[in-house]
Design an enzyme around this catalytic site. Structure first.
Site, PDB file in Angstrom:
ATOM      1  N   HIS A  65      31.721  50.579  30.183  1.00 24.90           N
ATOM      2  CA  HIS A  65      31.874  50.898  31.608  1.00 24.90           C
ATOM      3  C   HIS A  65      30.658  50.417  32.403  1.00 24.90           C
ATOM      4  O   HIS A  65      29.675  51.135  32.541  1.00 24.90           O
ATOM      5  CB  HIS A  65      32.063  52.399  31.785  1.00 24.90           C
ATOM      6  N   HIS A  67      29.327  48.095  35.974  1.00 27.48           N
ATOM      7  CA  HIS A  67      29.570  47.387  37.229  1.00 27.48           C
ATOM      8  C   HIS A  67      28.495  46.314  37.384  1.00 27.48           C
ATOM      9  O   HIS A  67      27.334  46.626  37.637  1.00 27.48           O
ATOM     10  CB  HIS A  67      29.522  48.357  38.410  1.00 27.48           C
ATOM     11  N   LEU A  68      28.895  45.056  37.231  1.00 28.07           N
ATOM     12  CA  LEU A  68      27.945  43.953  37.363  1.00 28.07           C
ATOM     13  C   LEU A  68      27.822  43.464  38.811  1.00 28.07           C
ATOM     14  O   LEU A  68      26.941  42.663  39.116  1.00 28.07           O
ATOM     15  CB  LEU A  68      28.347  42.792  36.451  1.00 28.07           C
ATOM     16  N   ARG A  69      28.734  43.905  39.686  1.00 32.43           N
ATOM     17  CA  ARG A  69      28.674  43.617  41.135  1.00 32.43           C
ATOM     18  C   ARG A  69      28.860  42.139  41.478  1.00 32.43           C
ATOM     19  O   ARG A  69      28.587  41.742  42.608  1.00 32.43           O
ATOM     20  CB  ARG A  69      27.339  44.098  41.728  1.00 32.43           C
ATOM     21  N   ASN A  99      35.831  46.291  40.552  1.00 31.53           N
ATOM     22  CA  ASN A  99      35.663  46.566  41.995  1.00 31.53           C
ATOM     23  C   ASN A  99      34.561  45.705  42.596  1.00 31.53           C
ATOM     24  O   ASN A  99      33.533  46.174  43.070  1.00 31.53           O
ATOM     25  CB  ASN A  99      35.420  48.059  42.248  1.00 31.53           C
ATOM     26  N   ASP A 156      39.003  51.061  38.358  1.00 28.68           N
ATOM     27  CA  ASP A 156      37.850  51.957  38.442  1.00 28.68           C
ATOM     28  C   ASP A 156      37.109  51.824  39.764  1.00 28.68           C
ATOM     29  O   ASP A 156      36.942  50.739  40.306  1.00 28.68           O
ATOM     30  CB  ASP A 156      36.876  51.715  37.302  1.00 28.68           C
ATOM     31  N   HIS A 183      40.261  55.789  35.976  1.00 28.09           N
ATOM     32  CA  HIS A 183      39.422  56.595  36.867  1.00 28.09           C
ATOM     33  C   HIS A 183      40.309  57.735  37.368  1.00 28.09           C
ATOM     34  O   HIS A 183      41.256  57.514  38.115  1.00 28.09           O
ATOM     35  CB  HIS A 183      38.932  55.721  38.029  1.00 28.09           C
ATOM     36  N   HIS A 236      34.486  58.245  32.397  1.00 27.80           N
ATOM     37  CA  HIS A 236      33.438  59.150  32.909  1.00 27.80           C
ATOM     38  C   HIS A 236      33.857  60.621  33.065  1.00 27.80           C
ATOM     39  O   HIS A 236      33.846  61.183  34.159  1.00 27.80           O
ATOM     40  CB  HIS A 236      32.854  58.634  34.220  1.00 27.80           C
ATOM     41  N   ASP A 309      28.662  53.780  32.993  1.00 26.98           N
ATOM     42  CA  ASP A 309      29.072  53.645  34.388  1.00 26.98           C
ATOM     43  C   ASP A 309      27.914  53.064  35.214  1.00 26.98           C
ATOM     44  O   ASP A 309      27.641  53.494  36.331  1.00 26.98           O
ATOM     45  CB  ASP A 309      29.541  54.978  34.966  1.00 26.98           C
TER      46      ASP A 309
END
Length: 428
Positions: A65, A67-69, A99, A156, A183, A236, A309
């Site tokens: 989980h 988030h590499l953006r 996302n 997510d 999520h 999460h 996360d």
């Protein structure tokens, strides 16, 4: 003439390999991107040597989980900086969430991430969006996303609002050998909140989100998985009731698995009394009752996986406590935080922790990871399980520094990381 593969010898480490029930002092020889041999008496005069006496070699961690953006929010993080942070935390494989901007809802965006990640310091796997634009309403072309290289599906950051879309994804995913990671949040109960709804939110006079928002979402996902006899992975988990729902579902044979994050094991909503947005995440830090329930759920196997996360945000975004976006970084501190919460306290053994941070997530994602042995991919973390260190945000390796563990003394530290046979982090 074929070029000779570069060789690396890790010498004198305690080799902890939960996948095969192994725990002994030995050497690991790596040729190219694979482990060529593991034994107690192994030597190669031509190999580069890492002296690992006093350290423990474990299979590189698999973070389900992250988030590499990237694309779209590279001021917060990008694929390269995110993987540098991963390497510093012993994470050699990660699943990135969809996302981004644009959302990972087309084959082109999947391919963009995978192409860019080829030279990064960790193996990057993609969770593509379930619904177009992450709006929770219209199903993506799941087969096309799979064919582009995505291995999992998730919206997510948000729940899949349309339950019919969720059910279609849950039923289609197994045919494509993909996993849905869910999520769980009821958005009607989760409106304009700053923190967990409870005694602390009342004390601070801040709007809270009730545990029921997560619990209702968890119940829906479990009910759908049970009704259609398909797998679902719950992201999460943070509440006592969600843990109880998952425990009950597993006992009934529902194909549900679950993860929690280290911050839910060490911290509670009391941290929000500092009015510091680095302690704001979604789900939020919960009550002490919930924290203890998470520990029990990890201990009894209700929670299968420890994931982070990892959610970077810029200092400017986090400066405004009331309006800051939710999320905290976590890959670089994940092992130490989990070790401090679970192993140092005697709740899990180190072997059991490695199972939850490496072996089990690799199994759930169906990726080649989580084991140390001849022929296996050379993904290894060298750890000093007894080193105590203070988390200094300025010394972390990603773009953002929004860690909820800042200033905390944690025990257990990653000293070096080998990913695909390449030394990607070394502080020996």
């Amino acid at each position: 003439m074929e070029q000779e593969q570069k060789r690396l010898l890790i010498r004198g480490a305690r080799i902890l390999n939960p996948a095969r029930g192994e725990d002994y002092i030995g050497n690991i020889l790596i040729s190219g991107d694979r482990i060529s041999a593991v034994s107690e008496n192994l030597y190669d005069a031509d190999a580069e040597v890492i002296e690992a006496k006093g350290l423990t070699a474990v299979p590189g961690f698999v973070d389900m989980h992250v988030h590499l953006r990237d694309p779209g929010f590279t001021d917060k993080e990008d694929i390269y900086t995110g993987c540098r942070a991963a390497a510093a935390g012993g994470v050699t494989s990660l699943l990135c969430m969809p996302n981004t901007k644009p959302a990972v809802d087309t084959p082109e965006t999947v391919r963009y991430i995978l192409d860019k990640a080829k030279t990064a310091d960790a193996h990057v796997y993609v969770a593509a969006a379930i619904t177009k634009g992450l709006k929770g309403e219209e199903l993506c072309d799941l087969e096309a996303l799979h064919d582009a290289g995505a291995i999992a599906l998730s919206d997510d950051g948000r729940p899949v609002i349309d339950t019919a879309c969720l059910v279609k994804a849950l039923c289609e995913a197994p045919k494509l050998h993909m996993r849905v990671t869910a999520h769980c949040e009821d958005l009607f109960l989760a409106k304009k909140w700053v923190m967990h709804e409870g005694e602390i939110s009342e004390k601070l006079n801040l709007p809270g989100v009730p545990a029921a928002a997560e619990d209702c979402g968890t119940a829906r996902e479990i009910a759908a998985a049970a009704a259609y006899d398909v797998p679902v992975h719950i992201c999460h988990v943070s509440t006592a009731t969600s843990a109880a729902l998952i425990r009950d579902a597993k006992a009934r044979g529902v194909k549900v698995t679950a993860e929690t994050a280290p911050h839910y094991l060490l911290l509670t909503d009391e941290a929000l009394e500092k009015h510091d947005a680095d302690y704001r995440m979604n789900p939020p830090l919960r009550s002490e009752k919930d924290r203890l329930a998470m520990i029990e759920a990890v201990k009894d196997g209700t929670i299968d996986v420890i994931a982070t996360d990892h959610a970077p945000h810029t200092p400017a975004e986090k400066a405004d406590f009331l309006h800051a976006p939710n999320g905290s970084i976590g890959m670089e501190t994940s092992f130490a935080a989990a070790y401090t919460a679970l192993v140092k306290t005697g709740i899990l053994t180190l072997t059991e922790l490695i199972e939850k941070m490496s072996v089990r997530p690799a199994e759930l994602l169906g990726i080649e990871a989580g084991a140390i042995g001849a022929g296996e991919v050379a993904d290894i973390a060298l750890i000093d399980e007894h080193e105590a260190w203070v988390v200094d945000p300025e010394k972390l390796h990603g773009k953002s520094c929004n860690t909820p563990f800042k200033g905390m003394t944690l025990t257990g530290r990653v000293k070096a990381t080998v990913c695909g046979g390449r030394v990607v982090f070394n502080e020996l």
